[in-house]
Each structure stands twice: as structure tokens, then as C-alpha cells.
Motif scaffolding. Sequence first.
Motif, PDB file in Angstrom:
ATOM      1  N   ASP A 144      27.652   9.071  -3.204  1.00  0.00           N
ATOM      2  CA  ASP A 144      28.770   9.475  -4.065  1.00  0.00           C
ATOM      3  C   ASP A 144      29.900   8.434  -4.106  1.00  0.00           C
ATOM      4  O   ASP A 144      30.830   8.547  -4.896  1.00  0.00           O
ATOM      5  N   LYS A 145      29.803   7.400  -3.259  1.00  0.00           N
ATOM      6  CA  LYS A 145      30.843   6.362  -3.238  1.00  0.00           C
ATOM      7  C   LYS A 145      30.316   5.009  -3.716  1.00  0.00           C
ATOM      8  O   LYS A 145      31.011   3.997  -3.639  1.00  0.00           O
ATOM      9  N   SER A 146      29.095   4.981  -4.225  1.00  0.00           N
ATOM     10  CA  SER A 146      28.487   3.724  -4.654  1.00  0.00           C
ATOM     11  C   SER A 146      29.166   3.186  -5.912  1.00  0.00           C
ATOM     12  O   SER A 146      29.341   3.936  -6.882  1.00  0.00           O
ATOM     13  N   PRO A 147      29.578   1.908  -5.926  1.00  0.00           N
ATOM     14  CA  PRO A 147      30.282   1.367  -7.098  1.00  0.00           C
ATOM     15  C   PRO A 147      29.394   1.171  -8.327  1.00  0.00           C
ATOM     16  O   PRO A 147      29.893   1.014  -9.439  1.00  0.00           O
ATOM     17  N   SER A 148      28.067   1.151  -8.135  1.00  0.00           N
ATOM     18  CA  SER A 148      27.125   1.001  -9.250  1.00  0.00           C
ATOM     19  C   SER A 148      25.729   1.297  -8.715  1.00  0.00           C
ATOM     20  O   SER A 148      25.575   1.765  -7.583  1.00  0.00           O
ATOM     21  N   ASN A 149      24.721   1.029  -9.519  1.00  0.00           N
ATOM     22  CA  ASN A 149      23.342   1.120  -9.030  1.00  0.00           C
ATOM     23  C   ASN A 149      22.676  -0.259  -9.075  1.00  0.00           C
ATOM     24  O   ASN A 149      21.451  -0.367  -9.127  1.00  0.00           O
ATOM     25  N   ILE A 150      23.489  -1.317  -9.051  1.00  0.00           N
ATOM     26  CA  ILE A 150      22.980  -2.691  -9.038  1.00  0.00           C
ATOM     27  C   ILE A 150      22.876  -3.145  -7.585  1.00  0.00           C
ATOM     28  O   ILE A 150      23.879  -3.300  -6.888  1.00  0.00           O
ATOM     29  N   ALA A 151      21.627  -3.346  -7.140  1.00  0.00           N
ATOM     30  CA  ALA A 151      21.366  -3.585  -5.723  1.00  0.00           C
ATOM     31  C   ALA A 151      20.905  -5.017  -5.469  1.00  0.00           C
ATOM     32  O   ALA A 151      20.156  -5.591  -6.274  1.00  0.00           O
ATOM     33  N   ILE A 152      21.344  -5.565  -4.343  1.00  0.00           N
ATOM     34  CA  ILE A 152      20.839  -6.874  -3.898  1.00  0.00           C
ATOM     35  C   ILE A 152      19.447  -6.656  -3.328  1.00  0.00           C
ATOM     36  O   ILE A 152      19.263  -5.837  -2.416  1.00  0.00           O
ATOM     37  N   LEU A 153      18.462  -7.393  -3.863  1.00  0.00           N
ATOM     38  CA  LEU A 153      17.078  -7.121  -3.495  1.00  0.00           C
ATOM     39  C   LEU A 153      16.359  -8.351  -2.927  1.00  0.00           C
ATOM     40  O   LEU A 153      15.403  -8.865  -3.500  1.00  0.00           O
ATOM     41  N   GLY A 154      16.855  -8.816  -1.801  1.00  0.00           N
ATOM     42  CA  GLY A 154      16.070  -9.734  -0.984  1.00  0.00           C
ATOM     43  C   GLY A 154      15.965 -11.175  -1.408  1.00  0.00           C
ATOM     44  O   GLY A 154      15.181 -11.934  -0.840  1.00  0.00           O
TER      45      GLY A 154
END
Length: 302
Positions: free
Chosen positions: A196-206
Motif C-alpha cells: 500500500d506504500k509502493s510508489p509504482s509497480n516499476i521494479a528493478i529486475l536484476g
Amino acid sequence: MSKRVRKAIIPAAGLGTRFLPATKSQPKEMLPIVDKPTLQYIIEEAIQSGIEEILIVTGRSKKSIEDHFDRSVELELELEQKGKTEMLEMVQDISKMADIYYIRQKEPRGLGHAISCARSFIGNEPFAVLLGDDIVDSETPCLRQLMDAYEEYKTSILGVQKVAKEDTNKYGILDVKHIEGRVYKVRDMVEKPDIDKSPSNIAILGRYIIMPKIFDILENQAPGKGGEIQLTDALKTLATQEAIYAYDFKGKRYDVGDKLGFLQATVDFALKRDDLKDEFEEFLKKKGAELIDKDKSLALVK
């Protein structure tokens, strides 16, 4: 004139507890997808992207990694004597893949600490980081896509993709501004935020390209999530000192540090193999039919 990216770090010091008991005495990075260790897929991606030197950060019980990428004279001799030329060439090619070096992370203090162990190897150059839990199947190697973006923007580039909102607590998540195409400018980031506190759904993926200034930051970085030195926390600080961009790379990414992701990768890569795909596809069709029949039978019982 900016320096080009020549060197890569592959952290491989984790304990791999999610794959116990298989990882009790062998590194998770050596678990095979079909018949090739996951780490070899990562190294092949780095080489195909133009990387010249690779440093693998290892821990205890990781000697099999060094053995795999070294020559095996006895095996080569046996294959040669038996006339197994194709296998011999395959084995020899592994030991000729790249200039690979090793350093041991003496205690498991997190990804940020593992990267800091590579300071003397990297020197004052931009460098790539490839995490062994992420395999990307793509036309253009994932790291090459980031390196192309680096050549345009001359600064740190983070490899990202969008993830499901309910999965944002598993990754480093970015607060970004869209620049153009698949490129974003990073405003902020947080390691494994509450959903609920995530600024977006853009994730660093390795996949990362990082400027060497990160080493000064890591030297003074306090422990973060899980009591470990987090690379995301150091990158967050770096973003306040110089621009960091993110690139939404093309390709199918597999989380092979997760059992389900590992199985998905194994199935998909097996179906790409000319020597396996026909029989394996037939097996999967039969298995699918059996599951459908089982579901119908259960529905009738209910």
C-alpha cells in the motif's frame, strides 16, 4: 569522453535456502535449467552484450562455480578418446567464454556489500551488475539493451519491468518520470515496500549499469531492510548526487530464484530445444489432457 562498460559483477554468494536440500552442498547458481547451469546463462548474456571481464562474488561452498568455468583436462581427454567431438567442443567452449575472476564475500551482509567487494576490480569505470536469480529470454540481450541506453545517457541505468501490484513488496521499486520510449528518469526508490506504500509497480529486475561513485556511498552505507547493506539504498543516495535512468527492457524475465519461476524457465527453454521439443511437447499435451480429465471427474463428484 565517457568510458564504455567493459566489466561486470555477478554476485553469487547467497545461501540459496529456497532450494534446500538441493543447495545444501551446491550453489543455487549451478542448478541446471534443462542441462545448463543458471549462472552460465547469465555469463553468456554478459559476453553477448560485449562485456570483456567478469567478476563473480562467491561465498563458502562455491568451488563448483570455479570448477565449471575452468578446464577439465580429464573430461576433455576422455571425450576426445571416445570421439565425442561435439561434446568436447562444448566443454572446451565453457572454459574459453571470457576472462572470469573470483572474490569471496566473507560474510553474507547483503547485495550492496557484495558489490563493494569488487571495488578494486572495477576501479574508476562504469560497470554492469547481473543478478543470478533473473534470466531474460530476449532477441537483443537484456544487458546490451541497457548498455545502448547508457551510451545515450552516460549515467547509471537500471533494468526494469512492470510487475503486478501485489508483488511490489518483493522488489526494489522506483518513483519515476517518463522521458521517452522505454526510458524513465529515477526520482526515488524503495527496497521491498509495503504494497500500500509502493510508489509504482516499476521494479528493478536484476540488471544494472552503475557509475563508480557508488563505491564511496557503499563504504558508508548503513544496514537497511533485513539488517543487510542494500544496493537499492545506496542507489537512492546516488540519485540525489547524479542522474539515474531506468530502462524498461524487452524480453521475458524468469525469477529462477523462485521454484515456480525455475520450473517455468525449464519448460520454456526445453520447448526451444530441437532435440527435446517434439517429445516434450507431446508429454505436456498428455499431461494437460490428464489434468482436464481429473478436473472433470472432480466436478462430477461434487
